[in-house]
Design a protein around this motif. Structure first.
Motif, PDB file in Angstrom:
ATOM      1  N   ALA A  51     -15.802  30.101  34.527  1.00 25.80           N
ATOM      2  CA  ALA A  51     -15.824  28.654  34.739  1.00 25.80           C
ATOM      3  C   ALA A  51     -15.581  28.329  36.210  1.00 25.80           C
ATOM      4  O   ALA A  51     -16.159  27.386  36.747  1.00 25.80           O
ATOM      5  N   SER A  52     -14.747  29.122  36.900  1.00 25.83           N
ATOM      6  CA  SER A  52     -14.504  28.886  38.325  1.00 25.83           C
ATOM      7  C   SER A  52     -15.786  29.010  39.122  1.00 25.83           C
ATOM      8  O   SER A  52     -16.082  28.184  39.986  1.00 25.83           O
ATOM      9  N   LYS A 103      -5.539  25.079  44.210  1.00 28.53           N
ATOM     10  CA  LYS A 103      -5.984  24.717  42.865  1.00 28.53           C
ATOM     11  C   LYS A 103      -7.063  25.686  42.394  1.00 28.53           C
ATOM     12  O   LYS A 103      -7.091  26.081  41.234  1.00 28.53           O
ATOM     13  N   ALA A 104      -7.948  26.056  43.321  1.00 29.33           N
ATOM     14  CA  ALA A 104      -9.002  27.005  42.962  1.00 29.33           C
ATOM     15  C   ALA A 104      -8.390  28.343  42.558  1.00 29.33           C
ATOM     16  O   ALA A 104      -8.888  29.000  41.644  1.00 29.33           O
ATOM     17  N   LYS A 118       5.519  33.008  27.696  1.00 28.08           N
ATOM     18  CA  LYS A 118       4.977  32.364  26.503  1.00 28.08           C
ATOM     19  C   LYS A 118       4.381  33.430  25.603  1.00 28.08           C
ATOM     20  O   LYS A 118       3.992  34.492  26.063  1.00 28.08           O
ATOM     21  N   ARG A 128      -5.590  28.718  41.002  1.00 34.12           N
ATOM     22  CA  ARG A 128      -5.135  28.571  39.613  1.00 34.12           C
ATOM     23  C   ARG A 128      -6.314  28.621  38.649  1.00 34.12           C
ATOM     24  O   ARG A 128      -6.207  29.161  37.548  1.00 34.12           O
ATOM     25  N   CYS A 129      -7.457  28.068  39.062  1.00 29.07           N
ATOM     26  CA  CYS A 129      -8.655  28.143  38.213  1.00 29.07           C
ATOM     27  C   CYS A 129      -9.103  29.587  38.036  1.00 29.07           C
ATOM     28  O   CYS A 129      -9.436  30.009  36.934  1.00 29.07           O
ATOM     29  N   GLN A 180      -7.237  31.371  35.504  1.00 28.70           N
ATOM     30  CA  GLN A 180      -7.426  30.980  34.112  1.00 28.70           C
ATOM     31  C   GLN A 180      -8.796  31.331  33.562  1.00 28.70           C
ATOM     32  O   GLN A 180      -8.923  31.666  32.389  1.00 28.70           O
ATOM     33  N   ASN A 181      -9.822  31.227  34.386  1.00 32.48           N
ATOM     34  CA  ASN A 181     -11.170  31.459  33.874  1.00 32.48           C
ATOM     35  C   ASN A 181     -12.131  31.691  35.040  1.00 32.48           C
ATOM     36  O   ASN A 181     -12.533  30.760  35.721  1.00 32.48           O
TER      37      ASN A 181
END
Lengths: 288, 236
Positions: free
Chosen positions: A178-179, A167-168, A286, A170-171, A174-175
């Motif tokens: 913030a991580s 999960k970390a 996307k 993936r964080c 993304q940012n």
């Protein structure tokens, strides 16, 4: 005719999974650091040489043991790459980061050449033989590739969705700021990502030994085609790599029905160019 | 509890903080006000180790933290809710909250307790827990950012521009929540704001920054009625 098509489909799918894993392996690094790892094909080659050259041929260990020891070596290679290339370079100008990963690959390449020489070799008895289903004949290596690739993809998904480190990761994708503010050690996380990527490189290198033999240039073509797979499926998006890889693999494999097979290698790049022109975000990509 | 002793912070060649000293006591709400570019966020980043001060020290509970990495500052219990929310857009609301607890080793039960607390504070988040954080409105993202910050049981909370870009009614809700957190969790909170009036109303103490320096500090109630502050920050 039907048999031919089915056989092409199986070998195309197997190739496709190889491209998909290549796509995943470099996308992991791209997502974590924003860097394109230009040394990835050299790391694939290194994986094959460490497993087949060092542990199996030179030290005479059984294949499973060779493979497990190679995983340990490749984790260390990943840590090394993150520590000396990815972490120090990721905040610099693109040209430095490109040169950094290219030169890291060059060093690996020369190291392999110094240690093993440039003569290709094979691993006798590794994933050879055929499976017969009715009148259909399938190379066992293709079956192995598909099964191993599916396991790797599933294991990676489970890891990214359920574990704290996953999960970390993936964080961090993304940012990063913030991580860090969540208490994630971003540098450490990038080291782990690089290690996972290197282990996937090992698996790719090992799987393609029956197809390409162990040689210094064994991964240059799949390295590029894996890149094409990522773009076709959706750059930086792991499910996209899988779809893109299989699409490229199947089209490439089917192309021999209509064009001479010497042009087969060009097909993946033709698909790449078509996608860049008409749908640069890829099949599953996307809009950004 | 937190004491910042005459720090200088640079971005490359540019000096962003000059000889800044700030003291934060137990359980109080402290406002840091000033216009854009005054150095408020740089001060927060210096505390968090996102930038390191070139001179001076920052102590938290008597320990020097000014040379630590950000993740180690977080482990000490200093939590910063950055300007612009910075939620993880592709993660669900629930996953965002779980990541807020990354620095802690909670049991499943403790984690559940923390989640209940967060949902109690912002019931709206519970309704949206399966939704991706990127699909939330600005106000909901700010709620998520605050709730995520509280997941790790902070010893000191710092909110950077919690009112930025939000509708007035949501702004009131944010400030009410900050006061509530301060009273219920009994932790000090630093509020960095351009909305000086709001920040001064809810805080006990305030520091006014200008061009990288602290130019005034003192009791919030006194500052709110001081003619200079009125003129510069409260619109006359």
């Amino acid at each position: 005719m039907l048999n031919t098509i089915l056989q092409l489909a199986v070998s195309g799918a197997a190739l496709g999974f190889v491209y998909a894993l290549v796509g995943i392996e470099y996308s992991l690094i791209w997502n974590a650091t924003g860097l394109l790892n230009f040394s990835h094909d050299k790391i694939i080659t290194l994986g094959a040489y460490v497993a087949a050259g060092l542990f199996f041929t030179k030290m005479g260990l059984p294949i499973p043991v060779s493979f497990i020891l190679s995983i340990v070596v490749m984790i260390l290679v990943g840590f090394l790459m993150a520590t000396v290339v990815l972490n120090p370079l990721r905040k610099m100008t693109t040209i430095f980061t490109i040169m950094g990963t290219i030169l890291f690959g060059k060093m690996i390449y020369e190291l392999i050449r110094l240690l093993y020489g440039s003569a290709p070799f094979t691993v006798p008895g590794l994933m050879t033989g055929t499976v017969h289903i009715g009148s259909l004949v399938i190379a066992k290596s293709n079956v192995y590739i598909i099964v191993i690739a599916v396991i790797v993809v599933a294991a990676l998904q489970i890891f990214m969705q359920t574990t704290k480190t996953g999960k970390a990761m993936r964080c961090v994708q993304q940012n990063k700021k913030a991580s860090e503010l969540m208490g994630i050690n971003v540098k450490q996380n990038i080291r782990i990502t690089a290690a996972i990527s290197s282990v996937i490189c090992l698996i790719i290198g090992f799987m393609v030994i029956p197809l390409y033999t162990v040689s210094l240039s064994m991964a240059s073509m799949i390295g590029l085609k894996g890149f094409a797979a990522g773009v076709v499926g959706g750059f930086g998006f792991l499910p996209g790599c899988i779809v893109g890889g299989i699409v490229v693999g199947l089209i490439e494999s089917a192309s021999v029905l209509v064009i001479p097979s010497v042009y087969k290698d060009a097909v993946a790049f033709l698909v790449l160019i078509i996608f860049l022109l008409i749908k640069p975000t890829g099949i599953l990509g996307k809009k950004s | 509890m937190l004491s910042i002793k005459s720090i200088d912070t640079y971005y490359g060649e540019v000096q962003a903080l000059m000889d800044v000293s700030v003291e934060i006591g137990e359980k109080e709400i402290v406002a840091i006000i000033g216009s854009n570019g005054a150095g408020k966020s740089t001060l927060m980043k210096s505390i968090m180790g996102l930038v390191h001060p070139a001179k001076g020290t920052i102590e938290f509970k008597g320990e020097v933290i000014s040379s630590l990495n950000t993740w180690d500052v977080v482990k000490k219990g200093v939590i910063y809710i950055p300007e612009g929310r910075e939620v993880f857009p592709e993660l669900s609301v629930l996953e965002n909250l779980e990541m807020g607890a990354y620095s802690k080793k909670y049991s499943a039960k403790e984690l559940k307790g923390k989640l209940d607390m967060a949902y109690d504070l912002f019931p709206r988040l519970k309704e949206r827990q399966k939704q991706k954080a990127g699909s939330l409105s600005g106000g909901e993202q700010q709620m998520l950012a605050i709730a995520r910050g509280l997941m790790s049981d902070p010893k000191l909370l710092m909110c950077d521009e919690p009112s930025l870009g939000l509708a007035p009614v949501i702004v009131d809700e944010m400030f009410d929540t900050i006061v509530r957190v301060n009273q219920e969790m009994k932790i000090p909170i630093i509020v960095v704001e351009q909305n000086a009036y709001m920040a001064l109303t809810i805080s006990q103490k305030a520091f006014v920054m200008e061009n990288g320096r602290v130019v005034q500090s003192g009791d919030s109630q006194e500052l709110i009625s001081s003619p200079e502050i009125k003129k510069a920050y409260l619109g006359g």
